[in-house]
Design a protein around this motif. Structure first.
Motif, PDB file in Angstrom:
ATOM      1  N   GLY A 115       3.601   5.081  10.647  1.00  0.00           N
ATOM      2  CA  GLY A 115       4.384   4.837  11.851  1.00  0.00           C
ATOM      3  C   GLY A 115       4.862   3.400  11.872  1.00  0.00           C
ATOM      4  O   GLY A 115       4.708   2.679  12.848  1.00  0.00           O
ATOM      5  N   ALA A 116       5.396   2.969  10.759  1.00  0.00           N
ATOM      6  CA  ALA A 116       5.831   1.578  10.655  1.00  0.00           C
ATOM      7  C   ALA A 116       7.245   1.537  10.122  1.00  0.00           C
ATOM      8  O   ALA A 116       7.711   2.479   9.490  1.00  0.00           O
ATOM      9  N   SER A 117       7.903   0.411  10.351  1.00  0.00           N
ATOM     10  CA  SER A 117       9.207   0.219   9.724  1.00  0.00           C
ATOM     11  C   SER A 117       9.456  -1.262   9.488  1.00  0.00           C
ATOM     12  O   SER A 117       9.093  -2.113  10.303  1.00  0.00           O
ATOM     13  N   LEU A 118      10.030  -1.535   8.338  1.00  0.00           N
ATOM     14  CA  LEU A 118      10.270  -2.931   7.977  1.00  0.00           C
ATOM     15  C   LEU A 118      11.526  -3.437   8.675  1.00  0.00           C
ATOM     16  O   LEU A 118      12.442  -2.666   8.925  1.00  0.00           O
ATOM     17  N   PRO A 119      11.574  -4.733   8.936  1.00  0.00           N
ATOM     18  CA  PRO A 119      12.762  -5.294   9.595  1.00  0.00           C
ATOM     19  C   PRO A 119      14.042  -5.076   8.795  1.00  0.00           C
ATOM     20  O   PRO A 119      15.099  -4.870   9.358  1.00  0.00           O
ATOM     21  N   LYS A 120      13.945  -5.106   7.464  1.00  0.00           N
ATOM     22  CA  LYS A 120      15.135  -4.807   6.673  1.00  0.00           C
ATOM     23  C   LYS A 120      14.759  -3.955   5.468  1.00  0.00           C
ATOM     24  O   LYS A 120      13.594  -3.988   5.012  1.00  0.00           O
ATOM     25  N   PRO A 121      15.707  -3.169   4.908  1.00  0.00           N
ATOM     26  CA  PRO A 121      15.355  -2.321   3.745  1.00  0.00           C
ATOM     27  C   PRO A 121      14.877  -3.198   2.576  1.00  0.00           C
ATOM     28  O   PRO A 121      15.482  -4.235   2.292  1.00  0.00           O
ATOM     29  N   THR A 122      13.815  -2.756   1.958  1.00  0.00           N
ATOM     30  CA  THR A 122      13.202  -3.557   0.899  1.00  0.00           C
ATOM     31  C   THR A 122      12.831  -2.686  -0.294  1.00  0.00           C
ATOM     32  O   THR A 122      12.231  -1.619  -0.129  1.00  0.00           O
ATOM     33  N   ARG A 123      13.198  -3.133  -1.485  1.00  0.00           N
ATOM     34  CA  ARG A 123      12.841  -2.401  -2.700  1.00  0.00           C
ATOM     35  C   ARG A 123      11.436  -2.826  -3.130  1.00  0.00           C
ATOM     36  O   ARG A 123      11.175  -4.010  -3.358  1.00  0.00           O
ATOM     37  N   VAL A 124      10.560  -1.843  -3.221  1.00  0.00           N
ATOM     38  CA  VAL A 124       9.148  -2.108  -3.520  1.00  0.00           C
ATOM     39  C   VAL A 124       8.725  -1.382  -4.793  1.00  0.00           C
ATOM     40  O   VAL A 124       9.015  -0.198  -4.962  1.00  0.00           O
ATOM     41  N   ALA A 125       8.033  -2.099  -5.671  1.00  0.00           N
ATOM     42  CA  ALA A 125       7.446  -1.464  -6.866  1.00  0.00           C
ATOM     43  C   ALA A 125       5.943  -1.397  -6.668  1.00  0.00           C
ATOM     44  O   ALA A 125       5.327  -2.373  -6.234  1.00  0.00           O
ATOM     45  N   THR A 179       3.736  -4.481  -5.147  1.00  0.00           N
ATOM     46  CA  THR A 179       2.534  -4.264  -4.369  1.00  0.00           C
ATOM     47  C   THR A 179       1.492  -3.478  -5.153  1.00  0.00           C
ATOM     48  O   THR A 179       1.813  -2.822  -6.146  1.00  0.00           O
ATOM     49  N   ALA A 180       0.253  -3.569  -4.685  1.00  0.00           N
ATOM     50  CA  ALA A 180      -0.866  -2.895  -5.353  1.00  0.00           C
ATOM     51  C   ALA A 180      -2.038  -2.922  -4.397  1.00  0.00           C
ATOM     52  O   ALA A 180      -1.989  -3.586  -3.358  1.00  0.00           O
ATOM     53  N   VAL A 181      -3.132  -2.234  -4.770  1.00  0.00           N
ATOM     54  CA  VAL A 181      -4.275  -2.173  -3.868  1.00  0.00           C
ATOM     55  C   VAL A 181      -5.304  -3.272  -4.122  1.00  0.00           C
ATOM     56  O   VAL A 181      -6.249  -3.411  -3.352  1.00  0.00           O
ATOM     57  N   ASP A 182      -5.165  -4.006  -5.200  1.00  0.00           N
ATOM     58  CA  ASP A 182      -6.152  -5.039  -5.533  1.00  0.00           C
ATOM     59  C   ASP A 182      -5.549  -6.438  -5.477  1.00  0.00           C
ATOM     60  O   ASP A 182      -4.582  -6.735  -6.177  1.00  0.00           O
ATOM     61  N   PRO A 230       4.759 -10.967  -4.910  1.00  0.00           N
ATOM     62  CA  PRO A 230       3.632 -10.046  -4.783  1.00  0.00           C
ATOM     63  C   PRO A 230       3.217  -9.902  -3.324  1.00  0.00           C
ATOM     64  O   PRO A 230       3.332 -10.836  -2.552  1.00  0.00           O
ATOM     65  N   MET A 231       2.711  -8.713  -2.977  1.00  0.00           N
ATOM     66  CA  MET A 231       2.207  -8.515  -1.615  1.00  0.00           C
ATOM     67  C   MET A 231       1.190  -7.395  -1.635  1.00  0.00           C
ATOM     68  O   MET A 231       1.488  -6.291  -2.116  1.00  0.00           O
ATOM     69  N   HIS A 232       0.019  -7.659  -1.128  1.00  0.00           N
ATOM     70  CA  HIS A 232      -1.017  -6.627  -1.088  1.00  0.00           C
ATOM     71  C   HIS A 232      -0.545  -5.496  -0.181  1.00  0.00           C
ATOM     72  O   HIS A 232       0.124  -5.732   0.829  1.00  0.00           O
ATOM     73  N   ILE A 233      -0.927  -4.292  -0.514  1.00  0.00           N
ATOM     74  CA  ILE A 233      -0.423  -3.127   0.220  1.00  0.00           C
ATOM     75  C   ILE A 233      -0.785  -3.183   1.711  1.00  0.00           C
ATOM     76  O   ILE A 233      -0.013  -2.747   2.558  1.00  0.00           O
ATOM     77  N   ALA A 234      -1.953  -3.747   2.014  1.00  0.00           N
ATOM     78  CA  ALA A 234      -2.359  -3.840   3.424  1.00  0.00           C
ATOM     79  C   ALA A 234      -1.376  -4.720   4.192  1.00  0.00           C
ATOM     80  O   ALA A 234      -0.935  -4.385   5.291  1.00  0.00           O
TER      81      ALA A 234
END
Lengths: 481, 246, 251
Positions: free
Chosen positions: C128-138, C211-214, C234-238
């Motif tokens: 139930g979230a949405s980012l402020p702008k569209p973002t390409r995530v790997a 992103t990743a879980v670790d 980089p950005m942690h998934i949380a």
């Protein structure tokens, strides 16, 4: 035994990483990887898992009763008219081969691929007797000419470009330069065909040895295994003692696991079954057959319940193809006969951890090897066990690093409780202050300088999570409460 | 120097750690002589089960033979098979053929037929009284084609099994650059498992104590230089399967 | 989901180096109606000792961990490798303490990586979230999470449920990044060689965020991404998921 160069792991790894030809060759491992995936898809995932499970059961059973099955194997080989020699170590095996060669006045030996024969180092022994050993597997032949160790379990000359092969042939065989791979293979075919026809003795490996019938099974694509076991008057097969399987029917379980994992083939061009020497009514075949069953440290692995699983290996090489480390450092860095993840377990177990200490540590423990292993061998677990032996094991396996041990004692203290953990963080936050004003550090003192050569390192946060919890412990009041 | 007893004693000592000394190997893995009658029955059942599967097996064999790079021809009779073999030989400008004494090959009367085309075709055999493997090697090494029969054909992997026997030299399918295998539809089984069951059933008894068998599943090949496949190093680079259905 | 309660196992690395990941984890869980507590005696699971071969240290720290979390019914960590240490390795590490066997078995079965917990236990389909702008995530598949815990579809599902996240294809996403704990320092050339191949794939994916879980793997990949001044960060998934919540990641 061939020379052990395991202490040169790091420099040889670095050399491989900086060599564009080697890196290009290693990129070709993707063919093996894809071949395996496609082949298993064709076979059927469920069917594959059933085969794998059954193979593990057979291996478990066989190793649990290894004495029983080796006894049966030996009895049946002898009943078929063969001779079995049980060799404690490489030296005993070599002495036996030398004895047979002398007794038969052998001048030329043709060899088809056998990792165990590499373990023995039999080629050097034969040469010292002025007997010519000729590797007939194309890859093995190339590295024999180059005087190098095999680069990969399945593809011994994986690292050689065609230019390097041509140069090798020019230099040693006197053949003209060749840029066409088919022509190069043709050169080897011509040279080796002569050797095949004149050899007095053939040496082969044995992918499997069937206890119930006394049969050795050779899985090949070239036909040199067939030649080596059919043309000369004497055939010596060498096997690691763990290669025995109980029944002929067990082959239908193991064979697809081997061929599909190794080269992505549903079956190799040839699967050859040899049970003793030729029969009196056969047109051809060796007059005498010898099977050398080699221990050379395998009983040590058998005795260790944590390492016994390494004896499940059918030498398919899939773990090498999947390994991120092998894919960058190649086979020679591992310094002995067996490269890659399985080599990282087997080599220290055989030559001793202190000599081969890098091998169990030069791994990210990513688990890709275990994932692709058709016998599901838990290599990372065994690497952890070897690491523990290297650090805290009994004398003889132990090779601790004093500085690191001290650091670990410091670490242990640091995590022994929340207060000291918090204090350590505060101290680090202060100490790092002069290193940089930014969030990230570009340079750290050794040993962490190894990190910062290519990567920035984060600073310890002045407000670690545990110090923020108090403010977070009570969730923010919702507006409509 | 290790004796068998010393070697096995070391293994027993290695296994002693946590092992129950009274535990015998589980029945499923004890020697097959106990299950011999059982095995004969299984083999018989297998043969019976194959009969209604003929069409499916043929289709499967054609597919896998193609994938395994056999050149395969299906013919209705032995006469047609003979013509097929002759055509392959003349198409290759072969001068010297060696063959085995497999029944499927004997039936083709190749020696006569080739002789009529001025092509030499000899049975690669020494005669039981005076085995001369070296001589056979020489002849086979100079031959252009080796023609053999098969014992069985595995449909799943397009594998021809050849057991070495009197009149059936190992060299015929190994030394010449071309190998033609003549087989009959009745010899087709589905899987390696089937073949090994039938083989095991045949092996019972002293006379079968030692035996040499090859599964040939396509041309000889290597990919040892830059993973580029080259065929015909060191065995035959061209393999033909002539399958007789009638 | 009302009624759910978890204890946060924040991990030593996140605690000291990336506390914002811990905060984002708490925000995320609370947003989904899950009550969070923080057993404050926690320090570390012992992974670094285990991997270094310092088994006796690892055993001592493991015993400590068992006590710290004894009363926690459900434990959630923003890390796959730390949960793997508990899940895969604690039974063997502590097998010399048969009196702990039952507790260890219970512990390993109630300790989860964050995305695994949210999808497999709570049944979350969308954050139930949405980012402020569209973002390409790997998304990079961390090795332990993937191969020991079977975490693969869960993080992807959560990411795809966020409006504005475009999950791009990352070639060989399941290939190791070359971190491997102290391996990254003991064998830096090999580690960097493996890392560079990973980063070439990240670059080729066109991702703006990796992103990743670790946090550990992200620290390694991110450290080089920064050094090479790559576009992607980089950005942690949380953190990434929480950034799509009302108020952003760190409300």
């Amino acid at each position: 035994m061939p020379s052990i160069r395991t202490k040169e792991f790091t420099p040889r790894a670095t050399e491989a990483i900086n060599n564009p030809t080697i890196q290009q060759s290693l990129d070709r491992l993707s063919n093996f990887r894809q071949g395996r995936v496609d082949s298993i898809a064709e076979f059927g995932q469920k069917r594959w898992e059933e085969h794998s499970k059954r193979a593990q059961e057979i291996k478990y059973e066989t190793l649990e009763h290894l004495d029983y099955y080796l006894d049966m194997l030996s009895t049946n080989v002898e009943r078929a008219g063969g001779t079995v020699f049980f060799a404690h170590d490489a030296k005993e095996a070599n002495d036996y081969v030398a004895g047979v060669a002398r007794a038969h006045g052998v001048k030329t030996v043709i060899k088809s691929k056998s990792m165990v024969s590499e373990e023995m180092g039999i080629a050097d022994v034969l040469e010292s007797m002025v007997i010519e050993p000729v590797e007939t597997d194309l890859g093995e032949y190339i590295i024999q000419l180059a005087k190098e160790a095999p680069y990969h379990i399945i593809a011994p000359a994986l690292h050689k470009s065609k230019e390097e092969v041509s140069e090798l042939f020019e230099r040693i065989l006197g053949t003209p330069a060749e840029s066409d791979i088919i022509a190069l293979a043709g050169v080897a075919r011509r040279v080796l065909r002569e050797k095949f026809l004149q050899a007095d003795m053939g040496m082969t490996g044995a992918n499997f040895a069937v206890a119930e019938t006394g049969t050795i099974v050779m899985v090949t694509n070239e036909g040199n295994g067939r030649m080596s076991s059919s043309l000369p008057k004497v055939h010596i097969a060498t096997m690691g003692m763990e290669r025995v399987i109980p029944k002929l029917s067990d082959l239908s379980t193991f064979l697809p696991l081997l061929t599909r994992s190794a080269t992505g083939q549903r079956i190799t061009s040839y699967v050859s079954f040899a049970t003793g020497p030729r029969r009196r009514d056969e047109e051809d075949g060796p007059d005498s057959f010898h099977l050398i069953i080699l221990d050379n440290g395998r009983s040590k692995m058998l005795a260790d319940p944590q390492l016994r699983e390494a004896l499940y290996c059918i030498r398919c090489g899939a773990c090498l193809n999947a390994c991120p480390v092998y894919s960058k450092v190649g086979g020679h860095a591992y310094g002995w006969v067996y490269p890659g993840p399985i080599g990282a377990v087997v080599t220290p177990s055989i030559v001793g951890i202190p000599v081969a200490k890098d091998l169990p540590f030069a791994s990210t423990l990513c688990g890709a090897c275990r994932e692709v292993c058709p016998l599901n061998i838990d290599i990372p677990r065994m690497l952890l066990k070897l690491r523990s032996d290297a650090t805290e094991g009994p004398k003889g396996t132990r090779k601790p690093n004093r500085v690191e041990s001290m650091m670990m004692r410091g670490w242990r203290l640091t995590v022994s409780g929340p207060k000291i953990f918090s204090l350590a963080g505060k101290v680090a936050a202060i100490l790092q202050w002069p290193l940089s004003r930014n969030r990230f550090l570009r340079r750290l003192p050794p040993p962490l300088s190894a990190w910062t050569r290519t990567r920035d390192f984060p600073k310890v946060d002045a407000k670690p999570f545990h110090s923020r919890w108090a403010a977070m412990a009570i969730p923010p009041q919702k507006k409509d409460d | 120097m290790a004796t068998k007893e010393e070697f096995l004693a070391i293994i027993r000592a290695a296994l002693a750690n946590g092992r129950n000394p009274d535990a015998a190997p589980t029945p499923a893995h004890t020697s097959s002589t106990q299950g011999q009658g059982d095995l004969a029955q299984r083999a018989a059942n297998l043969r019976e089960d194959l009969v209604p599967k003929k069409d499916a097996l043929l289709a499967q064999l054609k597919k896998s033979a193609g994938l395994q790079e056999w050149k395969m021809l299906v013919v209705a009779s032995h006469t047609e098979a003979r013509d097929a073999v002759i055509n392959i030989a003349t198409g290759l400008n072969a001068q010297r053929i060696v063959r085995t004494a497999h029944l499927a090959v004997e039936r083709l009367d190749l020696d006569e037929a080739f002789w009529a085309k001025s092509i030499e075709c000899v049975l690669l055999a020494s005669g039981a009284q005076q085995p001369d493997p070296a001589h056979l090697q020489e002849i086979a090494a100079q031959a252009d084609i080796g023609v053999t029969g098969v014992d069985y054909l595995i449909a799943e992997t397009a594998s021809a099994s050849l057991v070495s026997r009197e009149g059936m030299s190992r060299m015929a399918s190994l030394l010449p650059p071309v190998h033609i295998a003549v087989a009959h539809m009745d010899q087709v089984v589905e899987s390696l498992e089937d073949l090994l069951t039938l083989r095991e059933a045949e092996l019972g008894g002293e006379s079968s104590r030692n035996w040499y068998m090859n599964l040939v599943s396509g041309p000889s090949k290597t990919a040892d230089i830059e993973q580029t496949i080259v065929i015909g190093v060191h065995g035959p680079g061209e393999v033909h399967l002539v399958l007789v259905t009638g | 989901m009302p009624g759910q309660k978890v204890s946060l196992f924040v991990t030593c690395l996140v605690d000291q180096f990336f506390p914002e990941v811990g905060e984002a984890t708490v925000r995320l869980l609370r947003h989904l109606g899950i009550e969070v507590d923080f057993p404050s005696d926690q320090t570390c699971c012992g992974q670094v000792a285990l991997n270094g071969g310092y088994r006796s240290h690892a055993v001592a720290v493991a015993r400590q961990f068992v006590e710290v979390f004894r009363d926690s019914e459900m434990i959630v960590a923003p890390s796959g490798s730390c949960v793997t240490t508990v899940f895969t390795h604690y039974p063997e590490l502590l097998h010399e303490y048969p009196e702990l066997a039952e507790e260890v078995e219970s512990l390993r079965n109630r300790t989860y990586e964050l995305s695994q917990y949210l999808v497999d236990v709570v049944g979350v389909e969308s954050i139930g979230a949405s980012l402020p702008k569209p973002t390409r995530v790997a998304y990079h598949d961390c090795c332990h999470a993937l191969r020991d815990l079977g975490v693969s579809s869960q993080p992807r599902q959560l990411l795809q449920s966020v409006e504005g996240i475009e999950l791009v294809d990352l070639t060989d996403s399941t290939n190791c990044c070359g971190f491997g704990g102290t391996f990254s320092v003991k064998y830096p050339e090999i580690s960097t060689a493996i890392l560079n191949e990973k980063l070439r794939n990240v670059e080729a994916s066109g991702a703006e965020i990796l992103t990743a879980v670790d946090a550990s793997c992200l620290m390694h990949m991110g450290g080089a991404m920064r050094r090479q001044t790559m576009e992607a960060r980089p950005m942690h998934i949380a953190e990434l998921l929480a950034s799509g919540l009302p108020g952003g990641a760190n409300a």
